[in-house]
Design a protein around this motif. Structure first.
Motif, PDB file in Angstrom:
ATOM      1  N   LYS A 188      -9.351  -5.237   8.232  1.00 28.73           N
ATOM      2  CA  LYS A 188      -8.223  -6.030   7.713  1.00 28.73           C
ATOM      3  C   LYS A 188      -7.603  -6.884   8.821  1.00 28.73           C
ATOM      4  O   LYS A 188      -7.533  -6.461   9.973  1.00 28.73           O
ATOM      5  CB  LYS A 188      -7.168  -5.096   7.124  1.00 28.73           C
TER       6      LYS A 188
ATOM      7  N   LEU B 176       1.442  -2.011  -9.166  1.00 28.75           N
ATOM      8  CA  LEU B 176       2.649  -1.503  -8.515  1.00 28.75           C
ATOM      9  C   LEU B 176       3.933  -2.005  -9.178  1.00 28.75           C
ATOM     10  O   LEU B 176       4.844  -1.212  -9.450  1.00 28.75           O
ATOM     11  CB  LEU B 176       2.635  -1.916  -7.028  1.00 28.75           C
TER      12      LEU B 176
ATOM     13  N   TRP C  31      -3.511  -0.380 -13.712  1.00 32.33           N
ATOM     14  CA  TRP C  31      -2.307   0.128 -13.025  1.00 32.33           C
ATOM     15  C   TRP C  31      -1.914  -0.883 -11.965  1.00 32.33           C
ATOM     16  O   TRP C  31      -2.747  -1.315 -11.168  1.00 32.33           O
ATOM     17  CB  TRP C  31      -2.603   1.480 -12.372  1.00 32.33           C
TER      18      TRP C  31
ATOM     19  N   THR D  44     -13.821  -1.675   5.431  1.00 29.82           N
ATOM     20  CA  THR D  44     -13.012  -0.657   6.101  1.00 29.82           C
ATOM     21  C   THR D  44     -12.793  -1.032   7.571  1.00 29.82           C
ATOM     22  O   THR D  44     -13.745  -1.354   8.288  1.00 29.82           O
ATOM     23  CB  THR D  44     -13.732   0.709   6.038  1.00 29.82           C
TER      24      THR D  44
ATOM     25  N   ASN E  19      -7.252   1.428   3.857  1.00 26.88           N
ATOM     26  CA  ASN E  19      -5.919   1.730   4.403  1.00 26.88           C
ATOM     27  C   ASN E  19      -5.104   2.540   3.405  1.00 26.88           C
ATOM     28  O   ASN E  19      -4.484   3.544   3.765  1.00 26.88           O
ATOM     29  CB  ASN E  19      -5.184   0.427   4.748  1.00 26.88           C
ATOM     30  N   LEU E  20      -5.142   2.095   2.141  1.00 24.40           N
ATOM     31  CA  LEU E  20      -4.386   2.809   1.111  1.00 24.40           C
ATOM     32  C   LEU E  20      -4.924   4.234   0.954  1.00 24.40           C
ATOM     33  O   LEU E  20      -4.158   5.193   0.819  1.00 24.40           O
ATOM     34  CB  LEU E  20      -4.483   2.037  -0.204  1.00 24.40           C
TER      35      LEU E  20
ATOM     36  N   TYR F 167      -7.059  -0.098 -10.605  1.00 19.34           N
ATOM     37  CA  TYR F 167      -5.898  -0.743  -9.973  1.00 19.34           C
ATOM     38  C   TYR F 167      -6.327  -1.815  -8.965  1.00 19.34           C
ATOM     39  O   TYR F 167      -5.497  -2.340  -8.220  1.00 19.34           O
ATOM     40  CB  TYR F 167      -4.993   0.315  -9.309  1.00 19.34           C
TER      41      TYR F 167
ATOM     42  N   ARG G 159     -18.330   5.210   0.210  1.00 20.87           N
ATOM     43  CA  ARG G 159     -19.722   4.823  -0.083  1.00 20.87           C
ATOM     44  C   ARG G 159     -20.584   4.759   1.176  1.00 20.87           C
ATOM     45  O   ARG G 159     -21.633   4.141   1.165  1.00 20.87           O
ATOM     46  CB  ARG G 159     -19.758   3.506  -0.849  1.00 20.87           C
ATOM     47  N   GLN G 160     -20.111   5.355   2.277  1.00 22.06           N
ATOM     48  CA  GLN G 160     -20.897   5.387   3.518  1.00 22.06           C
ATOM     49  C   GLN G 160     -20.672   6.719   4.220  1.00 22.06           C
ATOM     50  O   GLN G 160     -19.521   7.186   4.284  1.00 22.06           O
ATOM     51  CB  GLN G 160     -20.440   4.278   4.464  1.00 22.06           C
TER      52      GLN G 160
ATOM     53  N   ASN H 186       0.802  -1.221   0.000  1.00 14.80           N
ATOM     54  CA  ASN H 186       0.000   0.000   0.000  1.00 14.80           C
ATOM     55  C   ASN H 186       0.842   1.282   0.000  1.00 14.80           C
ATOM     56  O   ASN H 186       0.536   2.207  -0.765  1.00 14.80           O
ATOM     57  CB  ASN H 186      -0.970   0.005   1.187  1.00 14.80           C
TER      58      ASN H 186
ATOM     59  N   THR I 145       2.242   1.904  -3.453  1.00 12.07           N
ATOM     60  CA  THR I 145       1.161   2.166  -4.416  1.00 12.07           C
ATOM     61  C   THR I 145       0.631   3.584  -4.242  1.00 12.07           C
ATOM     62  O   THR I 145       0.432   4.308  -5.235  1.00 12.07           O
ATOM     63  CB  THR I 145       0.037   1.131  -4.242  1.00 12.07           C
TER      64      THR I 145
HETATM   65  N1  LIG Z   1      -2.768  -2.402  -8.252  1.00 11.94           N
HETATM   66  C1  LIG Z   1      -1.935  -2.490  -7.225  1.00 11.94           C
HETATM   67  O1  LIG Z   1      -0.717  -2.617  -7.434  1.00 11.94           O
HETATM   68  C2  LIG Z   1      -2.464  -2.417  -5.825  1.00 11.94           C
HETATM   69  C3  LIG Z   1      -1.561  -2.270  -4.785  1.00 11.94           C
HETATM   70  C4  LIG Z   1      -2.065  -2.111  -3.497  1.00 11.94           C
HETATM   71  C5  LIG Z   1      -3.435  -2.160  -3.263  1.00 11.94           C
HETATM   72  N2  LIG Z   1      -4.271  -2.347  -4.311  1.00 11.94           N
HETATM   73  C6  LIG Z   1      -5.737  -2.345  -4.093  1.00 11.94           C
HETATM   74  O2  LIG Z   1      -6.077  -1.264  -3.269  1.00 11.94           O
HETATM   75  C7  LIG Z   1      -7.354  -1.516  -2.691  1.00 11.94           C
HETATM   76  C8  LIG Z   1      -7.354  -1.065  -1.237  1.00 11.94           C
HETATM   77  O3  LIG Z   1      -6.493  -1.910  -0.485  1.00 11.94           O
HETATM   78  P1  LIG Z   1      -6.435  -1.759   1.112  1.00 11.94           P
HETATM   79  O4  LIG Z   1      -5.418  -2.712   1.600  1.00 11.94           O
HETATM   80  O5  LIG Z   1      -6.279  -0.333   1.452  1.00 11.94           O
HETATM   81  O6  LIG Z   1      -7.889  -2.277   1.511  1.00 11.94           O
HETATM   82  P2  LIG Z   1      -8.684  -2.234   2.914  1.00 11.94           P
HETATM   83  O7  LIG Z   1      -7.997  -1.396   3.912  1.00 11.94           O
HETATM   84  O8  LIG Z   1      -9.011  -3.650   3.248  1.00 11.94           O
HETATM   85  O9  LIG Z   1     -10.033  -1.509   2.518  1.00 11.94           O
HETATM   86  C9  LIG Z   1     -10.876  -2.034   1.531  1.00 11.94           C
HETATM   87  C10 LIG Z   1     -11.814  -0.923   1.088  1.00 11.94           C
HETATM   88  O10 LIG Z   1     -12.524  -1.327  -0.062  1.00 11.94           O
HETATM   89  C11 LIG Z   1     -13.878  -0.901   0.075  1.00 11.94           C
HETATM   90  N3  LIG Z   1     -14.671  -1.839  -0.718  1.00 11.94           N
HETATM   91  C12 LIG Z   1     -14.717  -3.189  -0.625  1.00 11.94           C
HETATM   92  N4  LIG Z   1     -15.525  -3.697  -1.559  1.00 11.94           N
HETATM   93  C13 LIG Z   1     -16.025  -2.635  -2.254  1.00 11.94           C
HETATM   94  C14 LIG Z   1     -16.930  -2.508  -3.352  1.00 11.94           C
HETATM   95  N5  LIG Z   1     -17.469  -3.576  -3.928  1.00 11.94           N
HETATM   96  N6  LIG Z   1     -17.221  -1.258  -3.781  1.00 11.94           N
HETATM   97  C15 LIG Z   1     -16.684  -0.163  -3.208  1.00 11.94           C
HETATM   98  N7  LIG Z   1     -15.802  -0.220  -2.179  1.00 11.94           N
HETATM   99  C16 LIG Z   1     -15.484  -1.453  -1.706  1.00 11.94           C
HETATM  100  C17 LIG Z   1     -14.179  -0.942   1.557  1.00 11.94           C
HETATM  101  O11 LIG Z   1     -15.185  -0.013   1.829  1.00 11.94           O
HETATM  102  P3  LIG Z   1     -16.508  -0.428   2.659  1.00 11.94           P
HETATM  103  O12 LIG Z   1     -16.109  -0.472   4.105  1.00 11.94           O
HETATM  104  O13 LIG Z   1     -17.457   0.657   2.309  1.00 11.94           O
HETATM  105  O14 LIG Z   1     -16.915  -1.792   2.151  1.00 11.94           O
HETATM  106  C18 LIG Z   1     -12.817  -0.518   2.151  1.00 11.94           C
HETATM  107  O15 LIG Z   1     -12.738   0.886   2.317  1.00 11.94           O
HETATM  108  C19 LIG Z   1      -7.611  -2.999  -2.918  1.00 11.94           C
HETATM  109  O16 LIG Z   1      -8.550  -3.149  -3.968  1.00 11.94           O
HETATM  110  C20 LIG Z   1      -6.262  -3.528  -3.330  1.00 11.94           C
HETATM  111  O17 LIG Z   1      -6.345  -4.689  -4.126  1.00 11.94           O
HETATM  112  C21 LIG Z   1      -3.818  -2.483  -5.580  1.00 11.94           C
END
Ligand SMILES: NC(=O)c1ccc[n+]([C@@H]2O[C@H](COP(=O)([O-])OP(=O)(O)OC[C@H]3O[C@@H](n4cnc5c(N)ncnc54)[C@H](OP(=O)(O)O)[C@@H]3O)[C@@H](O)[C@H]2O)c1
Length: 379
Positions: free
Chosen positions: A372, A315, A313, A369, A188-189, A290, A209-210, A161, A164
Motif C-alpha cells: 500500500k 462502513l 456490507w 499485501t 491491512n484490515l 464488502y 492465498r499464499q 479500515n 470496518t
Molecule cells: N466495505 C467497506 O466499507 C470497506 C471498508 C474498508 C476496506 N474495505 C475493503 O477491504 C479490503 C482490504 O483493504 P486493505 O486496505 O486492508 O487492503 P491492502 O492492505 O491493500 O491489502 C489488499 C489485500 O487484498 C488481497 N487481494 C488483492 N486482490 C485479490 C484477489 N483478486 N483475490 C484475493 N485477494 C486479493 C491481497 O493479497 P495478495 O497479496 O495475495 O494479492 C492483499 O492481502 C479492500 O477490498 C477494501 O476495499 C471495504
C-alpha cells in the motif's frame, strides 16, 4: 480564528477527471484553502493512505498498464477506460473530482467554537473524501484527535479500515454469530481484525492465498489461517469452522467461488449436528461481500442447503445504524490503539508528484499485501 502558523490561501491537490473521449486523468492542481467557520479546523496534511477503495475514484478501473504521463505546468497521468466504464460513470464525466478518503495531519488553525479550539495544534486523523492535498479545511466531526506525540503518519488511516474491522465484530455479535471468517486475512484490515479478535477473545478464521501469508499471520498470533491455494483448503477451512463455530464471513474479493466454498464448508459443519433434512441444516450461514478485489461474477454453487444469505456490507451505512454512543466507543478505541491494534503497513511513501508518475501508478494500483502507498503531500 486562532492559528499557530500562517494558513496558506492555496494548496496543491490531486484531482481525477474522466473525459468524454474515454480517458481518466489524475493531475496535480492548485486549489483554494477555505477560511474555517466556527466549527472548522485547517489541517496541514502530512500523510494519506491510498486504500483499495480510493483506486476506484482515482482511476475508475482504467487499464493502468497503458498509463502515460501528461505534459503540462503541473504533472498528470492519464489512462484509457473501456466504453462500459465510461457509460457507467456518466455522472462524473467532465467533472474534476477531489480524491482521498482519509488522512492525518496537524491542526494549524481553528474556528471559534470550543470543539474547534480544542483541536488546535493536535495531530488528527480525518475522513474527508478530498485528503490528497497539502491543506484542507474540515469540520471538527470529520477529525479524530490523537494523543500528544502521535506521528501524523500513524493517524492517517484511522477511519476506513479500523472502523470496518470493528464494525465486522459488532455486526457478528448483533446478528447472533459467535465467530467470523475473513477472506483477505493478510491485508491491512485483516491484520487489524486479527489483533482485535485476539484481544477480545473472538474466534477468527483467516483466509489467505499464499503460504507466506499463512506464516505472516501465524507470527502475529493467528490460530486459524487457511491458504486457498493449498490442495487441502476445503478440509482446512472445514476444520477451522468446526473449531471456531464461525457462521458469518466477510469477503473483500467478491468474484469467483470463494464465498460459495465458505458457505459449503459452514453447511458441512452445521450438518454434523441434528438429523438429516433435504433442505439442509437450519443454521443461518451469512456471507457479506464488502469489497470488489475480483470484479467478476460471484458464483454460488448452492450446495449449502436453504438457510443462507449473501449481501453487501459497507462502513457508512453500518455507522449510520449505530447509536452515537457506539460510534464514540469505536472512535475512542481507534484513537487509543492507533499505533498497536490499528497500525497499518506501507510499501512505499509517495509525494504528490510521485503519485502521478506512471510507474508508481502501476505499482500502487496492484493492491498487494504490504504494497500500500502512503501519500506524503508536504514532501
Ligand atoms: N466495505 C467497506 O466499507 C470497506 C471498508 C474498508 C476496506 N474495505 C475493503 O477491504 C479490503 C482490504 O483493504 P486493505 O486496505 O486492508 O487492503 P491492502 O492492505 O491493500 O491489502 C489488499 C489485500 O487484498 C488481497 N487481494 C488483492 N486482490 C485479490 C484477489 N483478486 N483475490 C484475493 N485477494 C486479493 C491481497 O493479497 P495478495 O497479496 O495475495 O494479492 C492483499 O492481502 C479492500 O477490498 C477494501 O476495499 C471495504
Amino acid at each position: 480564528m486562532n492559528h499557530s502558523t500562517d494558513v496558506p490561501a492555496t494548496t496543491l491537490e490531486l484531482r481525477s477527471t474522466i473525459s468524454e473521449d474515454g480517458n481518466v486523468t489524475l493531475g496535480i492542481r492548485r486549489g483554494d484553502v477555505a477560511a474555517p467557520g466556527d466549527d472548522d479546523v485547517v489541517v496541514r496534511i502530512e500523510a494519506a493512505p491510498i486504500n483499495p477503495s480510493d483506486l476506484g475514484m482515482l482511476f475508475a478501473m482504467a487499464d493502468l498498464d497503458a498509463a502515460t504521463a501528461v505534459d503540462g505546468e503541473l504533472p498528470a497521468v492519464t489512462a484509457p477506460l473501456s466504453d462500459r466504464v465510461v457509460a457507467a460513470m456518466g455522472a462524473r464525466v467532465g467533472k474534476s473530482m477531489p480524491v482521498g478518503n482519509e488522512g492525518g495531519g496537524v491542526v494549524i488553525a481553528a474556528g471559534s467554537s470550543e470543539a474547534a479550539q480544542a483541536l488546535l495544534g493536535k495531530v488528527v486523523g480525518f475522513l474527508s473524501g478530498n485528503a490528497y492535498a497539502q491543506f484542507r479545511t474540515l469540520n471538527v466531526a470529520q477529525c479524530l484527535a490523537m494523543a500528544d506525540g502521535t506521528d501524523a503518519a500513524d493517524a492517517a488511516a484511522a477511519f476506513v479500515n479500523p472502523l470496518t474491522a470493528l464494525g465486522m465484530v459488532e455486526t457478528m455479535k448483533a446478528e447472533g454469530h459467535t465467530a467470523l471468517v475473513h477472506t483477505v486475512g493478510a491485508s491491512n484490515l485483516g491484520q487489524m481484525l486479527n489483533r482485535i479478535c485476539i484481544a477480545d477473545g473472538v474466534g477468527l478464521v483467516n483466509i489467505v492465498r499464499q503460504p507466506d501469508h499463512v506464516a505472516l499471520l501465524r507470527s502475529q498470533g493467528a490460530e486459524h489461517v487457511c491458504d486457498s491455494s493449498a490442495d487441502s483448503f476445503g478440509a482446512d477451512l472445514t476444520e477451522a469452522l468446526r473449531a471456531t463455530g464461525a457462521t458469518i464471513a466477510f469477503d473483500a474479493i467478491g468474484g469467483g467461488t470463494l464465498a460459495s466454498t465458505v458457505l459449503s464448508c459452514m453447511e458441512r459443519v452445521a450438518g454434523e449436528s441434528g438429523g438429516f433434512s433435504i433442505y439442509g441444516s437450519d443454521t443461518l450461514k451469512q456471507v457479506y461481500i464488502y469489497g470488489g478485489l475480483d470484479r467478476g461474477p460471484t458464483e454460488l454453487r448452492r450446495d449449502f442447503g436453504m438457510t443462507w444469505a449473501v449481501g453487501g456490507w459497507l462502513l457508512t451505512p453500518f455507522l449510520m445504524k449505530q447509536t452515537p454512543e457506539v460510534v464514540e466507543r469505536l472512535r475512542r478505541r481507534v484513537a487509543a490503539e492507533i499505533t498497536t491494534t490499528f497500525a497499518s503497513t506501507y510499501g512505499m511513501r509517495l509525494s504528490l508528484h510521485d503519485a502521478v508518475d506512471p510507474d508508481h501508478v502501476r505499482r500502487y494500483g496492484r493492491v498487494a499485501t504490504g504494497e500500500k502507498a502512503l501519500l506524503t503531500p508536504q514532501a
